[in-house]
Design a protein around this motif. Structure first.
Motif: not given
Length: 291
Positions: A165-189
């Motif tokens: 539901l996330l990966a099929n509808n968002f263009f910028r998301f975490y976790p991402n098969p193409a690689g994770d954005d460190p800022r996204h990971q920080s917000l998740v934590e």
């Protein structure tokens, strides 16, 4: 387990978060045919009635082990509102998703996080876009209310459908098969520690609530070898959350800026246009065949 759950049978198949599949695929998987009409709405928690709670909990029990009414209500009390999917014929609830809005910090910036909790749609209503439409309208409302504040969708996923539901509808998301954005990971934590203190495992990057935590029933959102081969994002989900059958949750995030909203709106309108074109082409053909 709470008494209300004892006589609720397990559901064969995969009924959680069906909106993560394209409508045509869901229709074929569930046997096709005309589905009963449904509609969606957003309701603040204070406007939820006892009957609403009973119907939501009955749906919840169909899909989860290790749950109780107390646990369900305690989790719901932490939310601010819900998206409700109702059957038009009798107004019965056939799906729902809970929601809370959080304030987080991204370096020196304040950001808003829209947290989605439990999200369930009954199998019969797979393919309905009522939930997605309501979610988009709510996110658009929040985008207008906080025009200069970065906006994110926050969710945790114990099954692959929520992740899709996330990966099929968002263009910028975490976790991402193409690689994770460190800022996204920080917000998740950050939101994991805020909402689930002590449950986040930074090594596995998973939420682990222990053996007694609610988990999906058998044959609900199972992952087959064929699915792993055909759908890379499902395989990626299982790589990131290999213990999903034990109830561990994969914390996720989707970024929603103005450019993302425009791209999402364009894609949504394009899908609706293609669907209407398909219906208009099919109708004359059916008429000729009847002569």
């Amino acid at each position: 387990m709470n008494e209300m759950c004892k006589d609720v049978p397990a559901v064969d198949g995969d009924g959680v978060n069906a909106a993560s599949f394209p409508a045509d695929k869901v229709s074929r998987q569930s046997g096709g045919g005309q589905k009963p009409a449904v509609y969606g709405s957003y309701r603040p928690l204070r406007k939820i009635t006892p009957l609403d709670l009973q119907q939501m909990y009955e749906i919840f029990c169909h899909y989860y082990h290790n749950t109780s009414l107390d646990l369900f209500l305690r989790d719901l009390s932490k939310k601010q509102g819900l998206f409700l999917i109702r059957r038009r014929s009798d107004q019965r609830i056939v799906g729902f998703s809970t929601l809370a809005v959080l304030t987080l910090r991204d370096g020196r910036r304040t950001v808003r996080g829209v947290f989605s909790g439990d999200t369930i749609i009954e199998r019969e209503y797979w393919g309905s876009r009522a939930l997605q439409t309501q979610f988009f309208l709510r996110m658009l409302w929040l985008r207008v209310r906080y025009p200069f504040t970065p906006l994110f969708w926050l969710l945790i996923s114990k099954g692959y459908k929520t992740y899709l539901l996330l990966a099929n509808n968002f263009f910028r998301f975490y976790p991402n098969p193409a690689g994770d954005d460190p800022r996204h990971q920080s917000l998740v934590e950050q939101y994991c520690e805020h909402m689930f203190p002590g449950s986040y495992d930074p090594q596995r990057r998973l939420l682990d609530f222990g053996d007694d935590y609610q988990r999906l029933r058998e044959n609900v959102a199972d992952i087959t070898d064929d699915m792993r081969e055909r759908f890379p994002r499902i395989a990626f989900f299982e790589t990131r959350n290999p213990s999903w059958r034990q109830g561990t949750e994969l914390p996720c995030l989707g970024q929603l800026g103005y450019s993302d909203l425009l791209r999402y709106l364009f894609r949504f309108v394009a899908k609706q246009w293609r669907a209407s074109e398909g219906r208009s082409v099919a109708t004359p053909a059916a008429g000729r065949g009847a002569r």
